[in-house]
Design a protein around this motif. Structure first.
Motif, PDB file in Angstrom:
ATOM      1  N   PRO A 110      -6.114  -4.472 -14.057  1.00 36.24           N
ATOM      2  CA  PRO A 110      -7.096  -5.797 -13.698  1.00 36.24           C
ATOM      3  C   PRO A 110      -5.436  -6.682 -12.560  1.00 36.24           C
ATOM      4  N   GLY A 111      -4.361  -7.218 -13.084  1.00 38.08           N
ATOM      5  CA  GLY A 111      -3.875  -7.695 -12.793  1.00 38.08           C
ATOM      6  C   GLY A 111      -3.116  -6.404 -10.906  1.00 38.08           C
ATOM      7  N   MET A 112      -2.582  -5.501 -11.150  1.00 39.00           N
ATOM      8  CA  MET A 112      -2.836  -5.298  -9.384  1.00 39.00           C
ATOM      9  C   MET A 112      -3.391  -5.073  -8.112  1.00 39.00           C
ATOM     10  N   LYS A 113      -4.504  -4.485  -8.866  1.00 37.96           N
ATOM     11  CA  LYS A 113      -6.570  -4.582  -8.033  1.00 37.96           C
ATOM     12  C   LYS A 113      -6.093  -6.490  -8.120  1.00 37.96           C
ATOM     13  N   ALA A 114      -5.991  -7.122  -8.259  1.00 35.79           N
ATOM     14  CA  ALA A 114      -6.428  -8.724  -8.482  1.00 35.79           C
ATOM     15  C   ALA A 114      -5.334  -8.749  -6.909  1.00 35.79           C
ATOM     16  N   TRP A 115      -4.043  -8.384  -6.962  1.00 42.81           N
ATOM     17  CA  TRP A 115      -3.691  -8.438  -6.126  1.00 42.81           C
ATOM     18  C   TRP A 115      -3.516  -7.869  -4.503  1.00 42.81           C
ATOM     19  N   GLY A 116      -4.238  -6.760  -4.935  1.00 48.00           N
ATOM     20  CA  GLY A 116      -5.131  -6.333  -3.666  1.00 48.00           C
ATOM     21  C   GLY A 116      -5.753  -4.671  -3.518  1.00 48.00           C
ATOM     22  N   GLU A 117      -5.852  -4.257  -4.402  1.00 51.28           N
ATOM     23  CA  GLU A 117      -5.898  -2.980  -3.903  1.00 51.28           C
ATOM     24  C   GLU A 117      -5.442  -1.735  -3.117  1.00 51.28           C
ATOM     25  N   GLU A 118      -6.786  -2.177  -1.684  1.00 46.71           N
ATOM     26  CA  GLU A 118      -7.113  -1.903  -0.984  1.00 46.71           C
ATOM     27  C   GLU A 118      -5.495  -1.695  -0.127  1.00 46.71           C
ATOM     28  N   ALA A 119      -4.546  -2.556  -0.034  1.00 48.90           N
ATOM     29  CA  ALA A 119      -2.811  -3.076   0.204  1.00 48.90           C
ATOM     30  C   ALA A 119      -2.110  -1.867  -0.518  1.00 48.90           C
ATOM     31  N   ILE A 120      -2.772  -1.573  -1.368  1.00 47.46           N
ATOM     32  CA  ILE A 120      -1.250  -0.927  -2.511  1.00 47.46           C
ATOM     33  C   ILE A 120      -2.182   0.256  -1.916  1.00 47.46           C
ATOM     34  N   ILE A 121      -3.277   0.447  -1.948  1.00 45.39           N
ATOM     35  CA  ILE A 121      -3.813   1.732  -1.374  1.00 45.39           C
ATOM     36  C   ILE A 121      -3.067   2.743   0.210  1.00 45.39           C
ATOM     37  N   ARG A 122      -3.332   1.285   0.694  1.00 42.49           N
ATOM     38  CA  ARG A 122      -2.662   1.334   2.223  1.00 42.49           C
ATOM     39  C   ARG A 122      -1.113   1.946   2.302  1.00 42.49           C
ATOM     40  N   ILE A 123      -0.533   1.060   1.446  1.00 37.54           N
ATOM     41  CA  ILE A 123       1.267   1.797   1.521  1.00 37.54           C
ATOM     42  C   ILE A 123       1.085   2.767   0.650  1.00 37.54           C
ATOM     43  N   THR A 124       0.339   3.242  -0.767  1.00 39.65           N
ATOM     44  CA  THR A 124       1.063   4.047  -1.831  1.00 39.65           C
ATOM     45  C   THR A 124       0.630   5.580  -0.383  1.00 39.65           C
ATOM     46  N   GLY A 125      -1.136   5.618  -1.263  1.00 40.25           N
ATOM     47  CA  GLY A 125      -2.515   6.367  -0.565  1.00 40.25           C
ATOM     48  C   GLY A 125      -2.981   6.654  -1.867  1.00 40.25           C
ATOM     49  N   CYS A 126      -2.448   5.844  -3.277  1.00 42.35           N
ATOM     50  CA  CYS A 126      -3.037   6.678  -4.210  1.00 42.35           C
ATOM     51  C   CYS A 126      -4.323   5.089  -4.769  1.00 42.35           C
ATOM     52  N   PRO A 127      -5.138   4.469  -5.457  1.00 41.60           N
ATOM     53  CA  PRO A 127      -5.169   4.227  -6.413  1.00 41.60           C
ATOM     54  C   PRO A 127      -4.656   3.136  -7.054  1.00 41.60           C
ATOM     55  N   VAL A 128      -4.989   2.377  -7.751  1.00 43.70           N
ATOM     56  CA  VAL A 128      -4.404   1.895  -9.026  1.00 43.70           C
ATOM     57  C   VAL A 128      -5.476   2.470  -9.991  1.00 43.70           C
ATOM     58  N   THR A 129      -4.527   3.459 -10.804  1.00 44.88           N
ATOM     59  CA  THR A 129      -4.595   4.606 -12.037  1.00 44.88           C
ATOM     60  C   THR A 129      -4.007   4.789 -12.626  1.00 44.88           C
TER      61      THR A 129
END
Length: 502
Positions: A110-129
């Motif tokens: 939840p903390g990672m998603k709250a920071w911005g899951e779209e940004a994480i996906i854009r950088i890493t290519g992977c959703p929070v999982t």
């Protein structure tokens, strides 16, 4: 003739093989592993047992072969991808192998998603999982004393390769096929993301250097040479993730080729040229291929294949075989008389929906074992169809030329036909289904300079067996049921979400 040692460190055990420079598998062995399950979502393995399984597997394969030790040219490894091991500065394990099946890290999501899951996906290519990022943060927050002792986080293939070579933590590495799962890597730039490390307080010193799969990371040390039956000093390449190896070894080296890995998890991957991360549906994971200029977006049902084994156990595995269940399912028409199955027993991974659970929907008095079993297979195929549709929206028109199926599920003729019918594409099996093993050999050969063309070497190792053509008469029926399946899955996700709130 030169030979390669290949090992694939899987969830159920380690496969090892001796393979010649033409891609022929000379000898193989399998060493089962122990998956430790505990309350609270704990699923782990012993790194020492993992390493020992590779040593014993290599020795067993060498003993079966007549290959002279002096003609072994290199060692290549593949391994489970989404889990991690924490090692100290001397390469001793501080943590167990925190498996990709382990759910403890869910508290960090939840903390990672709250920071911005779209940004994480854009950088890493992977959703929070359930992968390296949340796992590393879980160790930091929940086991701070152990976290302090960790010199580096490594993946199974790197752990074993580094130990065989006698490396120290300062020499630790991760190959680029694992980066999408790493949690903190800029997958396009092949570098650790300063933005993500700063956002979540991750110490860069605990992250290994990033290398290509074919880089020679060291040479086999004497103690392990003696134990494995190999000569001291054999070059060891970095290796790659098991899914990446399976895809590469199955000939997924050109855009438009699909790979179905029918194992414990049900994985569908496609080769494409460009990087278009799935920030909208958060379903596809944009992974790097072994080849540096090719991408391999994928999605998977965690435990999808395991659902078939679970059902067999449920109805009495001592009394009924998979062949008998398949025979019963053959008698059931496409669509199973409107019966649907939801295969997400431990939550949905792609996209991450932890509250979702498995179920059948639409049961009536006429449904029997055959319908219930067939519905499981059709559910996996419907998931695959959904993944392909998302890929089309992201990457534009993708000309799908062929699909190859590997893994234990590739033996299932009915399962293969169902997937071919639902996807509307030709599906082929391999003469040797262990494509990850031959991929390791191609990568190792390229790493030591034996092969000039990495893609060409892998492609030359591929040998096809059976072909399953789609039955166009089933197309419209499966289109209808695939649409019903999407309604059922999303409806169940909402239902379980509300139930968890009460």
């Amino acid at each position: 003739m030169l030979y390669f040692i290949s090992a694939d460190i899987g969830t159920q055990g380690t496969k090892a093989a001796v393979i010649d420079e033409q891609g022929t598998i000379i000898a193989t062995s399998f060493q089962p592993s122990t998956l430790i399950r505990r309350a609270g979502g704990v699923v782990k393995q012993s790194p020492d047992e993992m390493f020992q399984s590779v040593l014993e597997g290599i020795r067993c394969a060498m003993d079966q072969s007549t290959v002279p030790r002096s003609q072994v040219a290199a060692i290549g490894l593949a391994g489970q991808m989404a889990g991690v091991i924490g090692i100290d500065r001397d390469w001793n394990p501080v943590t167990s192998y925190d498996s990709w099946l382990d759910a403890r890290c869910e508290s960090e999501m939840p903390g990672m998603k709250a920071w911005g899951e779209e940004a994480i996906i854009r950088i890493t290519g992977c959703p929070v999982t359930y992968a390296h990022g949340p796992k590393k943060l879980w160790w930091k927050r929940e086991r701070p004393e152990m976290f302090e002792r960790i010199g580096k986080f490594v993946v199974p293939s790197a752990y074993v390769a580094g130990k065989l070579a006698g490396l120290k933590a300062k020499e630790a590495f991760i190959d680029h096929t694992h980066l999408h799962f790493s949690g903190f890597a800029d997958v396009e730039r092949l570098a650790w993301s300063e933005e993500l490390m700063r956002a979540f307080g991750m110490d860069k010193s605990k992250l290994p250097r990033i290398v290509p799969p074919w880089e020679v990371i060291g040479r086999l040390k004497r103690p392990y040479a003696d134990l494995s039956g190999l000569p001291e000093g054999v070059p060891i390449v970095a290796g790659c993730g098991d899914t990446a190896a399976a895809a590469f070894g199955a000939g997924m080296v050109r855009p438009g080729r699909l790979l179905d890995i029918a194992g414990t998890a049900s994985v569908l991957s496609c080769a494409v040229n460009g990087y278009t991360p799935d920030t909208e549906s958060k379903t596809l994971i944009y992974a790097r291929s072994v080849l540096p200029d090719l991408w391999a977006p994928l999605a998977y049902v965690n435990g999808g294949g395991e659902c078939l084994a679970w059902y067999r156990r449920l109805v009495g595995s001592a009394d009924i075989t998979f062949d008998q269940l398949n025979a019963l399912a053959e008698e059931v028409p496409a669509g199973c008389d409107d019966l649907l199955f939801i295969p997400h027993f431990n939550g949905r991974t792609c996209p991450n929906t932890p509250e979702l659970r498995g179920s059948w929907a639409g049961l009536n008095w006429a449904h029997g074992q055959g319908a219930m079993y067939r519905a499981i297979m059709e559910a996996i195929a419907y998931e695959y169809k959904h993944y392909v549709q998302i890929l089309g929206r992201l990457a534009g028109r993708v000309d799908l030329t062929q699909a190859t199926v590997v893994g234990g599920g590739a033996k299932g003729e009915l399962f293969n036909r169902i997937k071919a019918d639902v996807l509307g594409i030709e599906l082929r099996t391999l003469t040797h289904g262990d494509s990850a093993l031959t991929a390791n050999a191609a990568i190792a050969g390229y790493g030591i300079g034996l092969f000039d063309d990495l893609a060409g070497a892998a492609e030359s190792f591929v040998s096809y067996d059976r072909t399953f053509l789609p039955d166009t008469t089933c197309g419209a029926e499966y289109e209808r049921h695939a649409a019903r399946y999407r309604i059922a899955v999303e409806g169940m996700a909402q239902l379980y979400g509300r139930m968890n709130q009460s």
